[in-house]
Motif scaffolding. Sequence first.
Motif, mmCIF file in Angstrom:
data_model
loop_
_atom_site.group_PDB
_atom_site.id
_atom_site.type_symbol
_atom_site.label_atom_id
_atom_site.label_comp_id
_atom_site.label_asym_id
_atom_site.label_seq_id
_atom_site.Cartn_x
_atom_site.Cartn_y
_atom_site.Cartn_z
ATOM 1 N N PHE A 80 0.822 -1.208 0.000
ATOM 2 C CA PHE A 80 0.000 0.000 0.000
ATOM 3 C C PHE A 80 0.858 1.261 0.000
ATOM 4 O O PHE A 80 0.614 2.194 -0.744
ATOM 5 N N TYR A 81 1.866 1.288 0.841
ATOM 6 C CA TYR A 81 2.678 2.497 0.959
ATOM 7 C C TYR A 81 3.827 2.581 -0.039
ATOM 8 O O TYR A 81 4.461 3.632 -0.145
ATOM 9 N N THR A 82 4.105 1.501 -0.790
ATOM 10 C CA THR A 82 5.277 1.539 -1.680
ATOM 11 C C THR A 82 4.989 1.100 -3.119
ATOM 12 O O THR A 82 5.931 0.811 -3.856
ATOM 13 N N THR A 83 3.748 1.062 -3.526
ATOM 14 C CA THR A 83 3.434 0.745 -4.920
ATOM 15 C C THR A 83 3.656 1.961 -5.809
ATOM 16 O O THR A 83 4.136 1.849 -6.928
ATOM 17 N N GLN A 84 3.297 3.129 -5.280
ATOM 18 C CA GLN A 84 3.322 4.340 -6.100
ATOM 19 C C GLN A 84 3.552 5.557 -5.222
ATOM 20 O O GLN A 84 3.379 5.510 -4.011
ATOM 21 N N PHE A 85 3.958 6.637 -5.872
ATOM 22 C CA PHE A 85 3.902 7.959 -5.257
ATOM 23 C C PHE A 85 2.626 8.579 -5.789
ATOM 24 O O PHE A 85 2.334 8.503 -6.990
ATOM 25 N N ALA A 86 1.850 9.189 -4.919
ATOM 26 C CA ALA A 86 0.606 9.836 -5.334
ATOM 27 C C ALA A 86 0.160 10.781 -4.232
ATOM 28 O O ALA A 86 0.628 10.702 -3.088
ATOM 29 N N GLY A 87 -0.768 11.663 -4.580
ATOM 30 C CA GLY A 87 -1.386 12.521 -3.579
ATOM 31 C C GLY A 87 -2.468 11.741 -2.850
ATOM 32 O O GLY A 87 -2.934 10.703 -3.330
ATOM 33 N N ASP A 88 -2.858 12.242 -1.691
ATOM 34 C CA ASP A 88 -3.969 11.639 -0.971
ATOM 35 C C ASP A 88 -5.224 11.774 -1.829
ATOM 36 O O ASP A 88 -5.375 12.736 -2.585
ATOM 37 N N MET A 89 -6.132 10.796 -1.726
ATOM 38 C CA MET A 89 -7.311 10.771 -2.592
ATOM 39 C C MET A 89 -8.588 10.625 -1.774
ATOM 40 O O MET A 89 -8.677 9.744 -0.917
ATOM 41 N N ALA A 90 -9.548 11.487 -2.055
ATOM 42 C CA ALA A 90 -10.855 11.393 -1.405
ATOM 43 C C ALA A 90 -11.618 10.221 -2.005
ATOM 44 O O ALA A 90 -11.594 9.997 -3.220
ATOM 45 N N ALA A 91 -12.287 9.471 -1.135
ATOM 46 C CA ALA A 91 -12.988 8.271 -1.596
ATOM 47 C C ALA A 91 -14.185 7.990 -0.693
ATOM 48 O O ALA A 91 -14.324 8.579 0.387
#
Length: 181
Positions: A80-91
Amino acid sequence: MDIETANALTSFTTRYCDAWHEKQETWPQSADLYGVPSPCIISTLDDSVLWQPKAFTGEANVNGVERAMGLVVQPPVHAFYTTQFAGDMAARFADISLTLLQTWSEDDLQRVQENLIGHLVTQKRLKLSPTLFIATLDSELDVISVCNLSGEVIKETIGTRNRDVLAPSLADFLTRLEPLL
């Protein structure tokens, strides 16, 4: 790496970016991340940044948490924490609105691990079973976490035994998430 979790996260991120693009005709935008370096930034505006997810670089684990706490972290949390760099996402998950936390950069991964350690130290002091948070809610006392014993995704009230199971696995949770713009 837990490929099922990584694929579910990538799939949700694609759905999120597509929904953002359809509604805003641009990549996701964040004022909170303005001025914070990241490989995700594709453009800087007056008071916000436009971002797109990037493949994670570096050591794909949260071993700092394991070393500090003397425990083995569930493989889906590493993914979860190391698959990608991304911004936080509303869901949204069912009737729960949340902010899915993400790693913004390699430096941010260090901060995330420090926060996870702090969370686990509090739980240990209160004799609660270990959880690792993955999302925040409007209430500062509630978070969405992965139970490190079972792998289930739960809604928990910090510092209490109040925990509700939301999904049997992190991959299942991510698959059922809907973007919220």
